[in-house]
Scaffold this motif. Sequence first.
Motif, PDB file in Angstrom:
ATOM      1  N   GLU A  49       0.814  -1.220   0.000  1.00  0.00           N
ATOM      2  CA  GLU A  49       0.000   0.000   0.000  1.00  0.00           C
ATOM      3  C   GLU A  49       0.843   1.264   0.000  1.00  0.00           C
ATOM      4  OE1 GLU A  49      -2.688  -0.235   3.255  1.00  0.00           O
ATOM      5  OE2 GLU A  49      -3.890  -1.849   2.377  1.00  0.00           O
ATOM      6  N   GLY A  50       2.132   1.134   0.251  1.00  0.00           N
ATOM      7  CA  GLY A  50       3.005   2.305   0.241  1.00  0.00           C
ATOM      8  C   GLY A  50       2.712   3.267   1.369  1.00  0.00           C
ATOM      9  N   THR A  51       2.551   2.761   2.581  1.00  0.00           N
ATOM     10  CA  THR A  51       2.224   3.602   3.730  1.00  0.00           C
ATOM     11  C   THR A  51       3.479   3.954   4.521  1.00  0.00           C
ATOM     12  OG1 THR A  51       1.897   1.731   5.225  1.00  0.00           O
ATOM     13  CG2 THR A  51      -0.015   2.454   3.920  1.00  0.00           C
ATOM     14  N   PRO A  52       3.436   5.055   5.291  1.00  0.00           N
ATOM     15  CA  PRO A  52       4.562   5.367   6.179  1.00  0.00           C
ATOM     16  C   PRO A  52       4.860   4.229   7.145  1.00  0.00           C
ATOM     17  CG  PRO A  52       3.186   7.302   5.923  1.00  0.00           C
ATOM     18  CD  PRO A  52       2.450   6.159   5.266  1.00  0.00           C
ATOM     19  N   GLY A  53       3.837   3.502   7.584  1.00  0.00           N
ATOM     20  CA  GLY A  53       4.057   2.369   8.469  1.00  0.00           C
ATOM     21  C   GLY A  53       4.883   1.280   7.815  1.00  0.00           C
ATOM     22  N   GLU A  54       4.642   1.027   6.531  1.00  0.00           N
ATOM     23  CA  GLU A  54       5.456   0.049   5.806  1.00  0.00           C
ATOM     24  C   GLU A  54       6.887   0.557   5.642  1.00  0.00           C
ATOM     25  OE1 GLU A  54       1.983  -2.151   3.131  1.00  0.00           O
ATOM     26  OE2 GLU A  54       3.479  -0.883   2.148  1.00  0.00           O
ATOM     27  N   PHE A  55       7.023   1.846   5.392  1.00  0.00           N
ATOM     28  CA  PHE A  55       8.349   2.459   5.325  1.00  0.00           C
ATOM     29  C   PHE A  55       9.098   2.208   6.630  1.00  0.00           C
ATOM     30  CE2 PHE A  55      10.736   6.564   6.127  1.00  0.00           C
ATOM     31  CZ  PHE A  55      11.787   6.288   5.288  1.00  0.00           C
ATOM     32  N   TYR A  56       8.453   2.431   7.766  1.00  0.00           N
ATOM     33  CA  TYR A  56       9.039   2.187   9.085  1.00  0.00           C
ATOM     34  C   TYR A  56       9.462   0.717   9.205  1.00  0.00           C
ATOM     35  CZ  TYR A  56       9.351   2.974  14.214  1.00  0.00           C
ATOM     36  OH  TYR A  56       9.771   3.116  15.514  1.00  0.00           O
ATOM     37  N   TYR A  57       8.575  -0.180   8.790  1.00  0.00           N
ATOM     38  CA  TYR A  57       8.853  -1.618   8.875  1.00  0.00           C
ATOM     39  C   TYR A  57      10.126  -1.975   8.105  1.00  0.00           C
ATOM     40  CZ  TYR A  57       8.404  -6.629   7.871  1.00  0.00           C
ATOM     41  OH  TYR A  57       8.644  -7.977   7.730  1.00  0.00           O
ATOM     42  N   PHE A  58      10.246  -1.474   6.883  1.00  0.00           N
ATOM     43  CA  PHE A  58      11.401  -1.827   6.061  1.00  0.00           C
ATOM     44  C   PHE A  58      12.686  -1.165   6.561  1.00  0.00           C
ATOM     45  CE2 PHE A  58       8.161  -2.933   2.756  1.00  0.00           C
ATOM     46  CZ  PHE A  58       8.525  -4.260   2.647  1.00  0.00           C
ATOM     47  N   LEU A  59      12.567   0.003   7.194  1.00  0.00           N
ATOM     48  CA  LEU A  59      13.748   0.593   7.817  1.00  0.00           C
ATOM     49  C   LEU A  59      14.310  -0.357   8.871  1.00  0.00           C
ATOM     50  CD1 LEU A  59      12.623   4.308   8.313  1.00  0.00           C
ATOM     51  CD2 LEU A  59      14.392   3.503   6.740  1.00  0.00           C
ATOM     52  N   GLU A  60      13.431  -0.848   9.725  1.00  0.00           N
ATOM     53  CA  GLU A  60      13.875  -1.766  10.765  1.00  0.00           C
ATOM     54  C   GLU A  60      14.391  -3.080  10.170  1.00  0.00           C
ATOM     55  OE1 GLU A  60      10.528  -2.079  13.480  1.00  0.00           O
ATOM     56  OE2 GLU A  60      11.480  -0.578  14.783  1.00  0.00           O
ATOM     57  N   ALA A  61      13.753  -3.545   9.101  1.00  0.00           N
ATOM     58  CA  ALA A  61      14.178  -4.790   8.459  1.00  0.00           C
ATOM     59  C   ALA A  61      15.573  -4.671   7.871  1.00  0.00           C
ATOM     60  CB  ALA A  61      13.183  -5.184   7.368  1.00  0.00           C
ATOM     61  N   ASP A  63      17.959  -2.849   9.370  1.00  0.00           N
ATOM     62  CA  ASP A  63      18.862  -2.492  10.466  1.00  0.00           C
ATOM     63  C   ASP A  63      19.057  -0.991  10.637  1.00  0.00           C
ATOM     64  OD1 ASP A  63      19.293  -5.226  11.058  1.00  0.00           O
ATOM     65  OD2 ASP A  63      20.856  -5.344   9.520  1.00  0.00           O
ATOM     66  N   ILE A  64      18.062  -0.193  10.253  1.00  0.00           N
ATOM     67  CA  ILE A  64      18.057   1.230  10.571  1.00  0.00           C
ATOM     68  C   ILE A  64      17.266   1.391  11.869  1.00  0.00           C
ATOM     69  CG2 ILE A  64      17.372   3.540   9.866  1.00  0.00           C
ATOM     70  CD1 ILE A  64      19.614   2.351   8.157  1.00  0.00           C
ATOM     71  N   GLU A  65      17.933   1.845  12.915  1.00  0.00           N
ATOM     72  CA  GLU A  65      17.284   1.974  14.223  1.00  0.00           C
ATOM     73  C   GLU A  65      16.508   3.289  14.281  1.00  0.00           C
ATOM     74  OE1 GLU A  65      18.385   2.117  19.014  1.00  0.00           O
ATOM     75  OE2 GLU A  65      19.919   1.582  17.529  1.00  0.00           O
ATOM     76  N   VAL A  66      15.198   3.186  14.296  1.00  0.00           N
ATOM     77  CA  VAL A  66      14.329   4.358  14.269  1.00  0.00           C
ATOM     78  C   VAL A  66      14.029   4.807  15.697  1.00  0.00           C
ATOM     79  CG1 VAL A  66      12.081   5.255  13.569  1.00  0.00           C
ATOM     80  CG2 VAL A  66      13.306   3.627  12.097  1.00  0.00           C
ATOM     81  N   ASP A  67      14.325   6.073  15.983  1.00  0.00           N
ATOM     82  CA  ASP A  67      13.917   6.656  17.262  1.00  0.00           C
ATOM     83  C   ASP A  67      12.455   7.086  17.209  1.00  0.00           C
ATOM     84  OD1 ASP A  67      16.203   6.312  18.696  1.00  0.00           O
ATOM     85  OD2 ASP A  67      16.609   8.450  19.011  1.00  0.00           O
ATOM     86  N   THR A  79      13.725  10.407  12.790  1.00  0.00           N
ATOM     87  CA  THR A  79      14.927  10.474  13.614  1.00  0.00           C
ATOM     88  C   THR A  79      15.445   9.052  13.775  1.00  0.00           C
ATOM     89  OG1 THR A  79      14.074  12.387  14.844  1.00  0.00           O
ATOM     90  CG2 THR A  79      15.917  11.181  15.820  1.00  0.00           C
ATOM     91  N   TYR A  80      16.710   8.845  13.410  1.00  0.00           N
ATOM     92  CA  TYR A  80      17.273   7.498  13.496  1.00  0.00           C
ATOM     93  C   TYR A  80      18.644   7.546  14.147  1.00  0.00           C
ATOM     94  CZ  TYR A  80      20.198   8.556   9.348  1.00  0.00           C
ATOM     95  OH  TYR A  80      21.108   9.102   8.459  1.00  0.00           O
ATOM     96  N   ARG A  81      19.068   6.396  14.650  1.00  0.00           N
ATOM     97  CA  ARG A  81      20.370   6.261  15.275  1.00  0.00           C
ATOM     98  C   ARG A  81      21.332   5.635  14.271  1.00  0.00           C
ATOM     99  NH1 ARG A  81      20.122   7.653  20.358  1.00  0.00           N
ATOM    100  NH2 ARG A  81      22.231   6.860  20.752  1.00  0.00           N
ATOM    101  N   SER A  82      22.459   6.294  14.102  1.00  0.00           N
ATOM    102  CA  SER A  82      23.430   5.859  13.102  1.00  0.00           C
ATOM    103  C   SER A  82      24.437   4.895  13.718  1.00  0.00           C
ATOM    104  CB  SER A  82      24.164   7.075  12.533  1.00  0.00           C
ATOM    105  OG  SER A  82      25.212   6.684  11.675  1.00  0.00           O
ATOM    106  N   ASP A  83      24.770   3.854  12.963  1.00  0.00           N
ATOM    107  CA  ASP A  83      25.835   2.930  13.346  1.00  0.00           C
ATOM    108  C   ASP A  83      27.160   3.313  12.700  1.00  0.00           C
ATOM    109  OD1 ASP A  83      24.247   1.320  14.971  1.00  0.00           O
ATOM    110  OD2 ASP A  83      23.669  -0.009  13.319  1.00  0.00           O
ATOM    111  N   ALA A  84      27.152   4.398  11.933  1.00  0.00           N
ATOM    112  CA  ALA A  84      28.346   4.773  11.164  1.00  0.00           C
ATOM    113  C   ALA A  84      29.447   5.318  12.067  1.00  0.00           C
ATOM    114  CB  ALA A  84      27.973   5.811  10.111  1.00  0.00           C
ATOM    115  N   GLU A  85      30.673   5.040  11.664  1.00  0.00           N
ATOM    116  CA  GLU A  85      31.845   5.595  12.334  1.00  0.00           C
ATOM    117  C   GLU A  85      32.642   6.494  11.397  1.00  0.00           C
ATOM    118  OE1 GLU A  85      34.068   2.349  13.915  1.00  0.00           O
ATOM    119  OE2 GLU A  85      32.553   1.829  15.417  1.00  0.00           O
ATOM    120  N   THR A  86      32.292   6.473  10.118  1.00  0.00           N
ATOM    121  CA  THR A  86      32.951   7.319   9.127  1.00  0.00           C
ATOM    122  C   THR A  86      31.890   7.970   8.248  1.00  0.00           C
ATOM    123  OG1 THR A  86      33.126   5.586   7.442  1.00  0.00           O
ATOM    124  CG2 THR A  86      34.913   5.731   9.071  1.00  0.00           C
TER     125      THR A  86
END
Length: 247
Positions: A49-61, A63-67, A79-86
């Motif tokens: 359906e292309g919903t923001p909720g699906e967007f959230y789901y795929f971010l987590e899938a 490994d994007i940690e959503v605040d 707002t997300y938490r970054s695992d990047a070091e560079t």
Amino acid sequence: MTDDSLHSRRRFLGAAAGTATMAATAGCLGSVLSASNAVEPEQPTEPREGTPGEFYYFLEANDIEVDRLAEDDDELFLTYRSDAETVEESDDEIVVIYEIYKQALIHRGSEITFLYTEIANPFEGQALGWGINSEWVHRFDSPDEDADADEDPEDVEGNESVETEPAGDDSEGNETDGNETDETDNALDMNQITLWSNIMNTKVYQEDVDAVGADNETDATNATNATIADNASATDTGTESETEGDD
């Protein structure tokens, strides 16, 4: 992006024009992120359906940690938490989020017009936030009419590039066909370069927020998003000038 929508966005965000304006609008993003505007992850449906909720789901899938994720006036605030070091690793995360935004929302017919992001835990020198104007996706990264519409953002990986994969080698094609293919690939490559440049130009850094004089977390968030909007507008104006008459 129309002038009306840009002016509306600037009024809403407080338009980082000075501390007086910022103080007057302090807390406006807090209202965006209130319970009534908050988006929760939702299991994708079939068909999508292309919903923001699906967007959230795929971010987590991926490994994007959503605040937090919120929606207001066809715009998303992530707002997300970054695992990047560079910086390179940070850009890889941006690629992942962009691909999910494109595949889970825009190519699914979503009417979301803009994505604002804020990094909750930036390292020194990392951008505090960045954004995507959906018009850039439509203009530079829309699938061909005959392309497979069943792309799945679960397959996105952090080391992917925004560059288009080159077409397969057709050794049986004649010289004319080969030239046409090269021209098509070059056009696709330039679109991807322009798209990536647009997104990179929206980045906001600590010095940008410091220049506004933000003295609390809400002011800093408002300044970040207002600057993203301004950067996107400046980038988009240049893009439209360069591409005018191409249609």
